[in-house]
Design an enzyme around this catalytic site. Structure first.
Site, PDB file in Angstrom:
ATOM      1  N   GLU A  94       0.822  -1.209   0.000  1.00  0.00           N
ATOM      2  CA  GLU A  94       0.000   0.000   0.000  1.00  0.00           C
ATOM      3  C   GLU A  94       0.859   1.262   0.000  1.00  0.00           C
ATOM      4  O   GLU A  94       0.541   2.240  -0.664  1.00  0.00           O
ATOM      5  CB  GLU A  94      -0.942   0.008   1.214  1.00  0.00           C
ATOM      6  CG  GLU A  94      -2.041  -1.027   1.130  1.00  0.00           C
ATOM      7  CD  GLU A  94      -2.924  -0.850  -0.095  1.00  0.00           C
ATOM      8  OE1 GLU A  94      -3.007   0.274  -0.628  1.00  0.00           O
ATOM      9  OE2 GLU A  94      -3.516  -1.838  -0.539  1.00  0.00           O
ATOM     10  N   TYR A 178      -6.558   5.852   4.888  1.00  0.00           N
ATOM     11  CA  TYR A 178      -6.674   4.914   3.771  1.00  0.00           C
ATOM     12  C   TYR A 178      -5.841   3.646   4.021  1.00  0.00           C
ATOM     13  O   TYR A 178      -6.345   2.527   3.918  1.00  0.00           O
ATOM     14  CB  TYR A 178      -6.227   5.574   2.445  1.00  0.00           C
ATOM     15  CG  TYR A 178      -5.967   4.501   1.432  1.00  0.00           C
ATOM     16  CD1 TYR A 178      -7.028   3.863   0.799  1.00  0.00           C
ATOM     17  CD2 TYR A 178      -4.677   4.027   1.200  1.00  0.00           C
ATOM     18  CE1 TYR A 178      -6.822   2.799  -0.052  1.00  0.00           C
ATOM     19  CE2 TYR A 178      -4.455   2.963   0.358  1.00  0.00           C
ATOM     20  CZ  TYR A 178      -5.536   2.355  -0.271  1.00  0.00           C
ATOM     21  OH  TYR A 178      -5.320   1.286  -1.099  1.00  0.00           O
ATOM     22  N   ASP A 196      -9.483   5.953  -2.002  1.00  0.00           N
ATOM     23  CA  ASP A 196      -8.257   6.427  -2.661  1.00  0.00           C
ATOM     24  C   ASP A 196      -8.675   7.124  -3.961  1.00  0.00           C
ATOM     25  O   ASP A 196      -9.868   7.316  -4.207  1.00  0.00           O
ATOM     26  CB  ASP A 196      -7.289   5.264  -2.916  1.00  0.00           C
ATOM     27  CG  ASP A 196      -7.736   4.399  -4.076  1.00  0.00           C
ATOM     28  OD1 ASP A 196      -8.934   4.445  -4.434  1.00  0.00           O
ATOM     29  OD2 ASP A 196      -6.897   3.685  -4.640  1.00  0.00           O
ATOM     30  N   CYS A 250     -13.073   1.865 -14.919  1.00  0.00           N
ATOM     31  CA  CYS A 250     -13.559   3.228 -14.710  1.00  0.00           C
ATOM     32  C   CYS A 250     -12.357   4.170 -14.642  1.00  0.00           C
ATOM     33  O   CYS A 250     -12.116   4.845 -13.657  1.00  0.00           O
ATOM     34  CB  CYS A 250     -14.383   3.294 -13.419  1.00  0.00           C
ATOM     35  SG  CYS A 250     -15.347   4.793 -13.276  1.00  0.00           S
ATOM     36  N   CYS A 257     -17.404   1.899 -20.041  1.00  0.00           N
ATOM     37  CA  CYS A 257     -18.700   1.770 -19.365  1.00  0.00           C
ATOM     38  C   CYS A 257     -19.496   0.561 -19.843  1.00  0.00           C
ATOM     39  O   CYS A 257     -20.175  -0.087 -19.054  1.00  0.00           O
ATOM     40  CB  CYS A 257     -19.517   3.049 -19.556  1.00  0.00           C
ATOM     41  SG  CYS A 257     -18.762   4.468 -18.756  1.00  0.00           S
ATOM     42  N   CYS A 260     -18.626  -2.406 -17.901  1.00  0.00           N
ATOM     43  CA  CYS A 260     -18.561  -2.211 -16.457  1.00  0.00           C
ATOM     44  C   CYS A 260     -19.565  -3.093 -15.711  1.00  0.00           C
ATOM     45  O   CYS A 260     -20.755  -3.115 -16.055  1.00  0.00           O
ATOM     46  CB  CYS A 260     -18.831  -0.738 -16.148  1.00  0.00           C
ATOM     47  SG  CYS A 260     -18.863  -0.414 -14.385  1.00  0.00           S
ATOM     48  N   CYS A 266     -25.004   2.986 -11.967  1.00  0.00           N
ATOM     49  CA  CYS A 266     -24.220   4.213 -12.177  1.00  0.00           C
ATOM     50  C   CYS A 266     -25.098   5.333 -12.721  1.00  0.00           C
ATOM     51  O   CYS A 266     -25.588   5.276 -13.855  1.00  0.00           O
ATOM     52  CB  CYS A 266     -23.068   3.914 -13.140  1.00  0.00           C
ATOM     53  SG  CYS A 266     -22.030   5.350 -13.445  1.00  0.00           S
TER      54      CYS A 266
HETATM   55 FE1  SF4 Z   1     -17.443   4.089 -14.229  1.00  0.00          FE
HETATM   56 FE2  SF4 Z   1     -20.082   4.234 -14.239  1.00  0.00          FE
HETATM   57 FE3  SF4 Z   1     -18.790   3.876 -16.510  1.00  0.00          FE
HETATM   58 FE4  SF4 Z   1     -18.894   1.939 -14.661  1.00  0.00          FE
HETATM   59  S1  SF4 Z   1     -20.570   2.762 -15.821  1.00  0.00           S
HETATM   60  S2  SF4 Z   1     -17.094   2.590 -15.850  1.00  0.00           S
HETATM   61  S3  SF4 Z   1     -18.818   3.120 -12.780  1.00  0.00           S
HETATM   62  S4  SF4 Z   1     -18.686   5.647 -15.203  1.00  0.00           S
END
Ligand code: SF4
Length: 509
Positions: A94, A178, A196, A250, A257, A260, A266
Site C-alpha cells: 500500500e 486509507y 483512494d 472506470c 462503461c 462495467c 451508475c
Molecule cells: Fe465508471 Fe459508471 Fe462507466 Fe462503470 S458505468 S465505468 S462506474 S462511469
C-alpha cells in the site's frame, strides 16, 4: 475545456499512483467543515436501497473473481497464515502503491519482500539500505517512515501489528486512514471501507458527485459511502475490487462503461444513456421529451457540479469527479557539479555527497549542489557554484574551470526543478572533511546502486551524453554555452584537466 474540467477528466488524483486521501482534510462525522451540523446528502448522491447495495456488491465481487490481476501482494495476503506477516505484506504494497503504478511497483515489492520478509528484518535495516532499495520510487520519506514504524512495532508493540484500522492509524507513524483501512480489511477482514483516487472516481461517477472531490464535504461523503457499501463478508476483496475497477475499467479519460459490472447502478452512465436515446430519437424525427439531465433537484446542493461548471454532454461520465484547479508547483533552480576522476581501470569515478537527514530527498546521495536564486545570470551562478565548492573543499576553485553540461529538468510533485549541470574533471584525489558532509567516490555502477534520486541519474546521463559527443566530435550537438578557453584553465573537449591547472586562477589576457 476549462482547467478544472481537464483536471477532472484526467482523474485528478493520481491513482494508479496516489491512493491516500489526506485524513486531515476530513471533518468530523456529522459536523460541517465550518462546525455546524451537516444535512444528510440528497438521495441521488447516496446508496439508500439495501437491495441495490446487495446487487452492487454481488456484481462487483463476481467481476473481481473473474478479472482481478494476479499481483504478488494479493498472493501473499491470500496465502500467508500469520496475521502479522500478512499485515506487513499488505502495508508495504500500500505504501509503494501510493508512489506509482502497479506495473512499476511489482519489481520493487518483490525485491523488498525478498530482502526484508518480516517486520523484524525491516526494523534491523539501515536507512541507507532502505533508501537504496526505494531509489526511483519517489517520496523517499515514505520508505523511511515505513522503516521507522516497523522499528516501533518491534520495540514498543512486541512485534505485533495493531489489529484494527483505528489502532493502525493511531499507533503507526505514516499510516493514514486509507492505509489503515486497506491493511485492516485485506489482512484481518475488518468491514471498513477505503477511499483512494480510484475509489473517488468510481463513487463520484456512480452517484454524480460533481463538487470539488478534494473538499472536506465531499471526502466525508465518500468515506461514508465506502463504509456503507463495503461487503461485510469479503471486505478486503470488495475494497480491492472497487480500486481495481477504477484502475482498469472506470479509468480517468476513456472509461469502458459498456463492460462495467456496475453500470446498472451508475447514475453518470444513466445520464449518458438518456442523452444518447434522446439524440437518436431526435435524429429519426420522433417527438420526445427533453431528457432529465439536470442536477439532483436540491437547490444549492453541495455535491452537485457548481453552477458555473454544469454537466457538459461532450464529456459524458468524465464530468465526474471534479477537482479544484491544481496549485502550480514551485519553480526552483539548482547548480550541480559532476566532479569526476579516472578510476583504476581508466573508467570515470564520481564524487557524491549525502544530503541532510531531513527535508526533501533526505539522506540520499547527490552531486555537490547549490540552490540558485531564480534570476541569477549564468556567470553569476557559475561563480556561486565555484564559491560553494571552494568553501566546501577548501581549494581555490575558479568559476572558469567549471564546464557547462546542460540543464536537466525534473518534476517533483510540488516542485518544478531545473538542475544547471556543470562538470569538473580532476586528476587528483579529493578528500573532504567527513564531519562536514559525508562523501565518497563511486564508479558508474556503484552510483546506480547507491541511494540516489532519479533526478541525479538524469544529471549523470547528461554528463555521459556530453562525454560521448566529445569522443565523437563529428556528432557533437551545438552547445550554446560552451566554456571559453581560459589559459591554463582551458578545458579542451576530451582532455582531463589537471587538478593543479584547475585550481590555478585564470591568466590575464
Ligand atoms: Fe465508471 Fe459508471 Fe462507466 Fe462503470 S458505468 S465505468 S462506474 S462511469
Amino acid at each position: 475545456m476549462s482547467q478544472l474540467r481537464a483536471a477532472a477528466a484526467a482523474g485528478g488524483l493520481r491513482r494508479s499512483g496516489s491512493r491516500a486521501v489526506p485524513a486531515a482534510r476530513r471533518s468530523k462525522k456529522g459536523a460541517s467543515p465550518r462546525g455546524g451540523t451537516q444535512a444528510p446528502p440528497p438521495t441521488p448522491h447516496v446508496f439508500s436501497d439495501p437491495a441495490e447495495i446487495g446487487a452492487l456488491r454481488r456484481n462487483l465481487l463476481a467481476w473481481y473473481d473473474r478479472c482481478k490481476r494476479d499481483l504478488p501482494w494479493r498472493t501473499l495476503a491470500a496465502t500467508e497464515p500469520d496475521a502479522d506477516r500478512r499485515a506487513y505484506a499488505v502495508w508495504v504494497s500500500e505504501i509503494m502503491l501510493q508512489q506509482t503504478q502497479v506495473a512499476t511497483v511489482i519489481d520493487y515489492y518483490n525485491r523488498w519482500m525478498q530482502k526484508w520478509p518480516t517486520l523484524q528484518a525491516l526494523a534491523q535495516a539501515s536507512l541507507e539500505e532502505v533508501n537504496e532499495l526505494w531509489a526511483g520510487l519517489g517520496y523517499y520519506s515514505r520508505g523511511k517512515r515505513l522503516q521507522e514504524a516497523a522499528k516501533k512495532v518491534v520495540s514498543e508493540l512486541a512485534g505485533r501489528m495493531p489489529r484494527t484500522a483505528e489502532d493502525l492509524q493511531k499507533l503507526l507513524p505514516g499510516v493514514g486512514r486509507y492505509t489503515a483501512g486497506a491493511i485492516a480489511s485485506i489482512s484481518y477482514g475488518q468491514a471498513t471501507g477505503v477511499v483512494d483516487g480510484n475509489v473517488i472516481r468510481v463513487l463520484c461517477r456512480l452517484r454524480c458527485i460533481g463538487a470539488d472531490s478534494s473538499s472536506p464535504a465531499v471526502i466525508d461523503q465518500l468515506w461514508d459511502m465506502a463504509n456503507a457499501l463495503v461487503d461485510r463478508s469479503r471486505p478486503g476483496d470488495f475494497n480491492q475490487a472497487l480500486m481495481e475497477l477504477g484502475a482498469t475499467v472506470c479509468v480517468p479519460k476513456a472509461p469502458l462503461c459498456r463492460e462495467c459490472p456496475v453500470k446498472q447502478h451508475c447514475r453518470a452512465w444513466r445520464r449518458v444513456e438518456k442523452e444518447l436515446a434522446f439524440a437518436s430519437q431526435k435524429l429519426f424525427g420522433k417527438p420526445t421529451a427533453v431528457p432529465d439531465v439536470e442536477d439532483c433537484g436540491v437547490g444549492g446542493c453541495p455535491l452537485c457540479p457548481p453552477a458555473m461548471e454544469p454537466w457538459d454532454s461532450s464529456l459524458g461520465v468524465t464530468n465526474f469527479p471534479r477537482k479544484a484547479a491544481k496549485k502550480q508547483p514551485r519553480v526552483a533552480r539548482t547548480a550541480t557539479c559532476v566532479l569526476e576522476r579516472r578510476g583504476c581501470h581508466g573508467a570515470p569515478e564520481y564524487l557524491i555527497v549525502q544530503r541532510p537527514s531531513s527535508g526533501l530527498l533526505a539522506g540520499l546521495w547527490e552531486f555537490p549542489s547549490l540552490p540558485l536564486d531564480q534570476d541569477l545570470q549564468e556567470e553569476k551562478q557559475r561563480e556561486a557554484l565555484a564559491d560553494h565548492l571552494r568553501a566546501w573543499t577548501g581549494w581555490p576553485v575558479v568559476a572558469g574551470g567549471l564546464r557547462f553540461v546542460g540543464e536537466v529538468v525534473h518534476i517533483f510533485s510540488h516542485i518544478h526543478q531545473t538542475y544547471v549541470v556543470y562538470s569538473l574533471p580532476l586528476d587528483g584525489d579529493v578528500t573532504l572533511d567527513p564531519a562536514l558532509t559525508p562523501s565518497r567516490w563511486v564508479t558508474e555502477e556503484e552510483f546506480h546502486a547507491s541511494a540516489v534520486s532519479t533526478a541525479m541519474k538524469k544529471v549523470l546521463k547528461a554528463r555521459e551524453k556530453q562525454r560521448g559527443e566529445e569522443s565523437s566530435p563529428g556528432k557533437g550537438s551545438k552547445r550554446k554555452r560552451a566554456t571559453k578557453p581560459q589559459g591554463a584553465n582551458s578545458t579542451r573537449p576530451g582532455t582531463q584537466l589537471s587538478l593543479r591547472a584547475f585550481l590555478r586562477p585564470p591568466t590575464s589576457p
